[in-house]
Scaffold this active site. Structure first.
Site, PDB file in Angstrom:
ATOM      1  N   SER A 156       1.014  -1.578  -0.124  1.00  0.00           N
ATOM      2  CA  SER A 156      -0.461   0.320   0.021  1.00  0.00           C
ATOM      3  C   SER A 156       0.715   1.545  -0.541  1.00  0.00           C
ATOM      4  O   SER A 156       1.503   1.612  -0.923  1.00  0.00           O
ATOM      5  CB  SER A 156      -1.015  -0.063   0.447  1.00  0.00           C
ATOM      6  N   LYS A 208     -22.691  18.686   7.470  1.00  0.00           N
ATOM      7  CA  LYS A 208     -21.907  18.717   8.401  1.00  0.00           C
ATOM      8  C   LYS A 208     -21.335  17.508   9.529  1.00  0.00           C
ATOM      9  O   LYS A 208     -19.778  17.382   9.876  1.00  0.00           O
ATOM     10  CB  LYS A 208     -22.170  19.886   9.622  1.00  0.00           C
TER      11      LYS A 208
END
Length: 288
Positions: A156, A208
């Site tokens: 990765s 939000k």
């Protein structure tokens, strides 16, 4: 452990370039402290937790933070990779992209250094800061030879770093790949409801509170996170394709698979299979 909020921010609801098994291990180790022990267990037992606090009393050399052997600067890259650790060397199981970048910059200007060896053993880490570092390494090609010598694995984010080197050498039992991005979301809502606790999110802006841990993940929030993961995954794929001179389709087609030893060479993710000491001798032989 006094840095749990800091660790939680770096683990959850943020894209990670890390292998799923490593992510699970890290989260399992911290499960007791986050109050989610039941979610992360191995063989029925909660995993032990390590103290991630830093040793403020450790001494570091004043000007050079890597070893130089026969003119080769050996820059260690191990453990979980993070955006900023504030340290020039791996510490407490982490390596910071900031430290790698600083060491590389110093080594490239160091008259005692003829070449750079990235000594890698890592399953990856944070996306944040990773690709800027990868571009810096890629841009340094031609200044001095840069080899990525895997102590065992580069998966990765660690593989993204390795791919930027001029040459990648993997041991026969080591691994490359896992070109993908993963993101974990933890939902505490059912556990809280069971304990008679209700958390009300009061916010300005309809999105939000997307991804908060007190409510189930909405379809809109899931789509938003998936889009971010997809975008970063494509960046990862295109970066590796550029670095390794492979087609984007070929890299994408690996679907974040990991490759053992010679398999990585066959797919184009590595250049040779050698033990680390043999790789170092080969590097010295090329330097002359």
């Amino acid at each position: 452990m006094n840095n749990l909020p800091f660790l939680a921010q770096r683990l959850f609801n943020t894209p990670l370039a890390i292998t799923p098994s490593k992510a699970e291990m890290v989260m399992a180790a911290l499960a007791d402290h986050f109050g989610i022990t039941k979610l992360f267990r191995a063989n029925g037992q909660a995993l032990a937790v390590s103290d991630f606090s830093f040793d403020e009393g450790s001494d570091e050399p004043e000007h050079r933070y890597y070893d130089v052997v026969e003119g080769v600067a050996i820059i260690p890259i191990s453990g979980t990779l993070v955006h900023k650790s504030g340290y020039m060397r791996p510490t407490c199981g982490m390596t910071g992209y900031d430290g790698i970048r600083a060491n590389l910059s110093i080594a490239l200007e160091d008259p005692a250094v003829r070449a750079v060896m990235l000594d890698i053993e890592s399953s990856g880490g944070e996306v944040a800061g990773c690709f800027d570092l990868v571009d810096a390494i890629y841009g340094a090609r031609g200044k001095k030879p840069i080899w990525a010598v895997l102590s065992e694995n580069a998966f990765s984010a660690a593989y993204a770093i390795a791919s930027a080197a001029d040459k990648i050498v993997v041991p026969r039992t080591g691994g490359t790949g896992s070109v993908g991005v993963i993101c974990a979301h933890v939902d505490f809502s059912k556990a809280l409801a069971k304990d008679g606790i209700t958390v009300t999110m009061i916010h300005y802006g309809a999105r939000k509170a997307d991804g908060n841990e007190f409510n189930p993940l909405s379809d809109e929030a899931r789509a938003r996170y998936q889009a971010d993961v997809d975008a970063m995954g494509e960046l990862f794929v295109k970066t590796v394709a550029r670095n390794r001179k492979l087609s984007v389709a070929a890299v994408r087609g690996t679907q974040a698979t990991t490759f053992l030893g010679a398999e990585g060479v066959e797919i184009g993710f590595a250049d040779a299979v050698m033990a680390p000491d043999e790789a170092f001798r080969s590097m010295l032989a090329e330097l002359g």
